[in-house]
Design an enzyme around this catalytic site. Structure first.
Site, mmCIF file in Angstrom:
data_model
loop_
_atom_site.group_PDB
_atom_site.id
_atom_site.type_symbol
_atom_site.label_atom_id
_atom_site.label_comp_id
_atom_site.label_asym_id
_atom_site.label_seq_id
_atom_site.Cartn_x
_atom_site.Cartn_y
_atom_site.Cartn_z
ATOM 1 C CB CYS A 16 -0.991 0.135 1.105
ATOM 2 S SG CYS A 16 -2.300 1.662 1.277
ATOM 3 C CB CYS A 42 -1.088 2.586 4.030
ATOM 4 S SG CYS A 42 -2.373 1.511 3.892
ATOM 5 C CG ASP A 43 3.560 1.352 4.219
ATOM 6 O OD1 ASP A 43 2.827 1.561 5.434
ATOM 7 O OD2 ASP A 43 3.146 0.478 4.091
#
Length: 319
Positions: free
Chosen positions: A146, A149-150
């Site tokens: 992701c 997300c990261d």
């Protein structure tokens, strides 16, 4: 209640108002709202309590945590909140369902049958990985599925994205806005993405496409990912130095137990009615990544869990 099972084992029986299958952000949020609505929700967390977020080291884009929070810690906080409000959160995995009529019949761990007036499916989706032992070793230590997300953790660093479809191109262009350099590892000599997405990649200077390449191994040390070993179609083996390794080869919705009864799209995602969580089966609702092929974020999963609980509450009042 105890009743005999055809296998010779004794099967316990229980009747409840609302059963939630899945213990991630969608399931726990549905439990919070369901408990406050006094529909006595029972949650079975499944084989991975907390869902995909438990493998994420740090989350910085979930509102309310200005300094970020570990994925596992966020799930613990949400679970504890649901329990404090009165939700019954249990370990165990659903092994079979019968949604042909209400109350719905659900068997947990092959030994406990539940008759539920409403059902919320929040079983999530599983990111597809390459299946490399080194990939598993460094998951959460530089290996991610992701970018949204990261990606923030790799600002001004070098990363690799595996894949050649629209998702991979989107992830690569997103990361290119944060990172010093982005490699795209593509196993063919063409991209499968739409022409518009290909054009975006071609026009992004810090994206380099490595054609006809497969990943042999993710390289790293005790601190995390340091590179990747690639095999080109012509037999050449070479290493690239990267700080992050992103998979963008798709997700698989965990809907197999239910797709005999509820409508799913061609990828297996449960289809819901408009902006609601309603499925084609009255009294059955879906929330989180199992019905969301587009966003797949903790905050959107939590929001859909809220909708599912409110929809279930309204259904119970009317039936």
């Amino acid at each position: 209640m105890i009743c005999p099972d055809v296998t010779g084992l004794e099967m316990t029986m229980e009747k409840i108002k609302c059963l939630i299958v899945g213990g991630g952000p969608a399931g726990y949020t549905a439990a919070i709202y369901g408990a406050r609505a006094e529909i006595a929700p029972v949650v079975y967390e499944g084989i991975q309590p907390g869902g995909q977020l438990t493998t994420t080291t740090e989350i910085e884009n979930f509102p309310g945590f200005e300094n970020g929070i570990a994925g596992a810690d966020l799930m613990t906080v949400m679970k504890n909140q649901a329990v404090r409000l009165g939700a019954d959160v249990r370990s165990g995995a659903v092994t079979s369902v019968d949604l042909s009529s209400r109350p719905f019949k659900v068997v947990v761990d092959g030994t406990h049958e539940i008759e539920a007036e409403t059902l919320i499916i929040a079983t999530g989706a599983t990111a597809k990985y390459l299946g490399l032992p080194s990939e598993t070793k460094f998951r959460g230590m530089g290996v991610s599925a992701c970018a949204t997300c990261d990606g923030f953790f790799y600002r001004k660093k070098t990363v690799a994205v595996v894949g050649g479809g629209d998702t991979a191109c989107e992830e690569a262009t997103y990361l290119a806005g944060l990172c010093k350099k982005v490699y795209m590892i593509v196993r063919r000599d063409v991209l499968r993405a739409s022409e518009a997405m290909q054009e975006r990649v071609r026009n992004t200077e810090n994206i380099e496409i490595l054609w006809n390449c497969n990943t042999q191994e993710v390289l790293g040390d005790q601190f995390g990912v340091t590179g990747a070993r690639l095999l080109r179609k012509d037999g050449e083996v070479f290493d690239i130095a990267v700080d992050g390794f992103f998979l963008a080869i798709g997700h698989h919705p965990n809907s197999e137990l239910f797709n005999q009864w509820v409508a799913v799209d061609k990828e297996g995602y449960i289809m819901t009615d408009g902006k609601t969580s309603r499925t084609n089966v009255e009294g059955v609702f879906a929330a989180g990544d199992v019905q969301d092929p587009q966003y797949r974020q903790a905050i959107t999963a939590a929001a859909s869990g809220c909708r599912a609980a409110l929809d279930a509450e309204k259904f119970l009042k009317m039936n």
